[in-house]
Write a protein that holds these residues in place. Structure first.
Motif, PDB file in Angstrom:
ATOM      1  N   VAL A  59       0.846  -1.199   0.000  1.00  0.00           N
ATOM      2  CA  VAL A  59       0.000   0.000   0.000  1.00  0.00           C
ATOM      3  C   VAL A  59       0.880   1.247   0.000  1.00  0.00           C
ATOM      4  O   VAL A  59       0.592   2.220  -0.698  1.00  0.00           O
ATOM      5  CB  VAL A  59      -0.984  -0.004   1.186  1.00  0.00           C
ATOM      6  CG1 VAL A  59      -1.793   1.282   1.228  1.00  0.00           C
ATOM      7  CG2 VAL A  59      -1.925  -1.210   1.087  1.00  0.00           C
ATOM      8  N   ALA A  60       1.988   1.211   0.730  1.00  0.00           N
ATOM      9  CA  ALA A  60       2.916   2.340   0.746  1.00  0.00           C
ATOM     10  C   ALA A  60       3.511   2.572  -0.642  1.00  0.00           C
ATOM     11  O   ALA A  60       3.701   3.724  -1.061  1.00  0.00           O
ATOM     12  CB  ALA A  60       4.025   2.110   1.772  1.00  0.00           C
ATOM     13  N   GLN A  61       3.789   1.490  -1.366  1.00  0.00           N
ATOM     14  CA  GLN A  61       4.311   1.615  -2.735  1.00  0.00           C
ATOM     15  C   GLN A  61       3.268   2.240  -3.663  1.00  0.00           C
ATOM     16  O   GLN A  61       3.594   3.097  -4.488  1.00  0.00           O
ATOM     17  CB  GLN A  61       4.747   0.259  -3.268  1.00  0.00           C
ATOM     18  CG  GLN A  61       5.995  -0.280  -2.603  1.00  0.00           C
ATOM     19  CD  GLN A  61       6.291  -1.717  -3.002  1.00  0.00           C
ATOM     20  OE1 GLN A  61       5.464  -2.414  -3.588  1.00  0.00           O
ATOM     21  NE2 GLN A  61       7.490  -2.171  -2.675  1.00  0.00           N
ATOM     22  N   ILE A  62       2.026   1.814  -3.532  1.00  0.00           N
ATOM     23  CA  ILE A  62       0.948   2.390  -4.343  1.00  0.00           C
ATOM     24  C   ILE A  62       0.792   3.876  -3.993  1.00  0.00           C
ATOM     25  O   ILE A  62       0.657   4.727  -4.874  1.00  0.00           O
ATOM     26  CB  ILE A  62      -0.384   1.621  -4.127  1.00  0.00           C
ATOM     27  CG1 ILE A  62      -0.254   0.179  -4.600  1.00  0.00           C
ATOM     28  CG2 ILE A  62      -1.532   2.332  -4.851  1.00  0.00           C
ATOM     29  CD1 ILE A  62      -1.403  -0.730  -4.160  1.00  0.00           C
ATOM     30  N   GLU A  63       0.815   4.169  -2.706  1.00  0.00           N
ATOM     31  CA  GLU A  63       0.697   5.545  -2.237  1.00  0.00           C
ATOM     32  C   GLU A  63       1.820   6.410  -2.828  1.00  0.00           C
ATOM     33  O   GLU A  63       1.570   7.516  -3.334  1.00  0.00           O
ATOM     34  CB  GLU A  63       0.764   5.552  -0.716  1.00  0.00           C
ATOM     35  CG  GLU A  63       0.653   6.892  -0.072  1.00  0.00           C
ATOM     36  CD  GLU A  63       0.802   6.810   1.449  1.00  0.00           C
ATOM     37  OE1 GLU A  63       0.927   7.876   2.054  1.00  0.00           O
ATOM     38  OE2 GLU A  63       0.800   5.702   2.025  1.00  0.00           O
ATOM     39  N   ALA A  64       3.042   5.909  -2.796  1.00  0.00           N
ATOM     40  CA  ALA A  64       4.179   6.657  -3.345  1.00  0.00           C
ATOM     41  C   ALA A  64       4.024   6.873  -4.846  1.00  0.00           C
ATOM     42  O   ALA A  64       4.339   7.953  -5.368  1.00  0.00           O
ATOM     43  CB  ALA A  64       5.481   5.914  -3.044  1.00  0.00           C
ATOM     44  N   SER A  65       3.513   5.877  -5.541  1.00  0.00           N
ATOM     45  CA  SER A  65       3.304   5.992  -6.980  1.00  0.00           C
ATOM     46  C   SER A  65       2.255   7.056  -7.293  1.00  0.00           C
ATOM     47  O   SER A  65       2.439   7.876  -8.202  1.00  0.00           O
ATOM     48  CB  SER A  65       2.872   4.640  -7.554  1.00  0.00           C
ATOM     49  OG  SER A  65       2.581   4.758  -8.924  1.00  0.00           O
TER      50      SER A  65
ATOM     51  N   PHE B  35       3.250  10.142  -9.534  1.00  0.00           N
ATOM     52  CA  PHE B  35       2.755  10.145 -10.912  1.00  0.00           C
ATOM     53  C   PHE B  35       1.287  10.524 -11.051  1.00  0.00           C
ATOM     54  O   PHE B  35       0.786  10.666 -12.162  1.00  0.00           O
ATOM     55  CB  PHE B  35       2.958   8.764 -11.554  1.00  0.00           C
ATOM     56  CG  PHE B  35       4.380   8.297 -11.533  1.00  0.00           C
ATOM     57  CD1 PHE B  35       5.338   8.913 -12.315  1.00  0.00           C
ATOM     58  CD2 PHE B  35       4.758   7.258 -10.707  1.00  0.00           C
ATOM     59  CE1 PHE B  35       6.652   8.491 -12.301  1.00  0.00           C
ATOM     60  CE2 PHE B  35       6.074   6.813 -10.684  1.00  0.00           C
ATOM     61  CZ  PHE B  35       7.025   7.434 -11.469  1.00  0.00           C
ATOM     62  N   GLY B  36       0.586  10.648  -9.927  1.00  0.00           N
ATOM     63  CA  GLY B  36      -0.853  10.887  -9.992  1.00  0.00           C
ATOM     64  C   GLY B  36      -1.592   9.574 -10.228  1.00  0.00           C
ATOM     65  O   GLY B  36      -1.016   8.493 -10.173  1.00  0.00           O
ATOM     66  N   TRP B  37      -2.863   9.690 -10.497  1.00  0.00           N
ATOM     67  CA  TRP B  37      -3.696   8.507 -10.728  1.00  0.00           C
ATOM     68  C   TRP B  37      -3.524   8.054 -12.167  1.00  0.00           C
ATOM     69  O   TRP B  37      -3.925   8.753 -13.096  1.00  0.00           O
ATOM     70  CB  TRP B  37      -5.166   8.820 -10.459  1.00  0.00           C
ATOM     71  CG  TRP B  37      -5.455   8.818  -9.002  1.00  0.00           C
ATOM     72  CD1 TRP B  37      -5.346   9.868  -8.144  1.00  0.00           C
ATOM     73  CD2 TRP B  37      -5.861   7.708  -8.221  1.00  0.00           C
ATOM     74  NE1 TRP B  37      -5.669   9.476  -6.876  1.00  0.00           N
ATOM     75  CE2 TRP B  37      -5.998   8.150  -6.886  1.00  0.00           C
ATOM     76  CE3 TRP B  37      -6.137   6.372  -8.513  1.00  0.00           C
ATOM     77  CZ2 TRP B  37      -6.390   7.316  -5.859  1.00  0.00           C
ATOM     78  CZ3 TRP B  37      -6.542   5.544  -7.480  1.00  0.00           C
ATOM     79  CH2 TRP B  37      -6.656   6.012  -6.175  1.00  0.00           C
ATOM     80  N   THR B  38      -2.913   6.890 -12.354  1.00  0.00           N
ATOM     81  CA  THR B  38      -2.725   6.346 -13.698  1.00  0.00           C
ATOM     82  C   THR B  38      -3.685   5.202 -13.988  1.00  0.00           C
ATOM     83  O   THR B  38      -3.803   4.786 -15.132  1.00  0.00           O
ATOM     84  CB  THR B  38      -1.282   5.847 -13.892  1.00  0.00           C
ATOM     85  OG1 THR B  38      -1.002   4.846 -12.908  1.00  0.00           O
ATOM     86  CG2 THR B  38      -0.291   7.000 -13.750  1.00  0.00           C
ATOM     87  N   MET B  39      -4.371   4.705 -12.945  1.00  0.00           N
ATOM     88  CA  MET B  39      -5.325   3.614 -13.118  1.00  0.00           C
ATOM     89  C   MET B  39      -6.508   3.827 -12.195  1.00  0.00           C
ATOM     90  O   MET B  39      -6.362   3.821 -10.977  1.00  0.00           O
ATOM     91  CB  MET B  39      -4.666   2.273 -12.800  1.00  0.00           C
ATOM     92  CG  MET B  39      -5.641   1.152 -12.813  1.00  0.00           C
ATOM     93  SD  MET B  39      -5.307  -0.314 -13.788  1.00  0.00           S
ATOM     94  CE  MET B  39      -3.736  -0.171 -14.486  1.00  0.00           C
ATOM     95  N   PRO B  40      -7.707   4.031 -12.763  1.00  0.00           N
ATOM     96  CA  PRO B  40      -8.894   4.203 -11.915  1.00  0.00           C
ATOM     97  C   PRO B  40      -9.261   2.906 -11.195  1.00  0.00           C
ATOM     98  O   PRO B  40      -8.801   1.821 -11.536  1.00  0.00           O
ATOM     99  CB  PRO B  40      -9.993   4.566 -12.926  1.00  0.00           C
ATOM    100  CG  PRO B  40      -9.284   4.954 -14.164  1.00  0.00           C
ATOM    101  CD  PRO B  40      -7.993   4.199 -14.169  1.00  0.00           C
TER     102      PRO B  40
END
Length: 107
Positions: free
Chosen positions: A35-41, A45-50
């Motif tokens: 989850v921390a990795q997703i948060e950092a991404s 980069f912003g939201w790249t996948m809804p």
């Protein structure tokens, strides 16, 4: 589906985080590190996948993204609504690929 304009992927919407309902029997789990990795991404980069949801706001795919959004204090997230699906069709839409490090609960 006859027209590309009818594709759900062309209809990204924003929904309140509080309006989304995680699937209670989701077999995929996410560690705090994931989850921390997703948060950092998302931060970089912003939201790249809804998040993929049904008409009622039930999450079909994107539980980890929702968890990251909550950690980031987001009030809204981008979603794609997969409308008109029955339970079996929703299950087939779920992303069943297992990336490195994913944990999976069965049953």
């Amino acid at each position: 589906m006859e027209n590309a304009e009818d594709w759900a992927a062309y209809k990204v919407e924003r929904r309140a985080v509080s309006a989304l309902e995680p699937y209670a029997n989701n077999p995929r789990t996410h560690t705090d590190e994931q989850v921390a990795q997703i948060e950092a991404s998302i931060r970089e980069f912003g939201w790249t996948m809804p998040i993929l949801i049904d008409e009622g706001g039930g999450i079909i795919a994107g539980h980890g993204r929702l968890m990251a959004a909550k950690r980031l204090g987001a009030s809204e997230v981008p979603v794609i609504v997969a409308a008109g699906l029955d339970r079996g069709e929703k299950a087939r839409l779920c992303d069943r690929r297992q990336s490195a490090g994913d944990e999976c609960r069965m049953g």
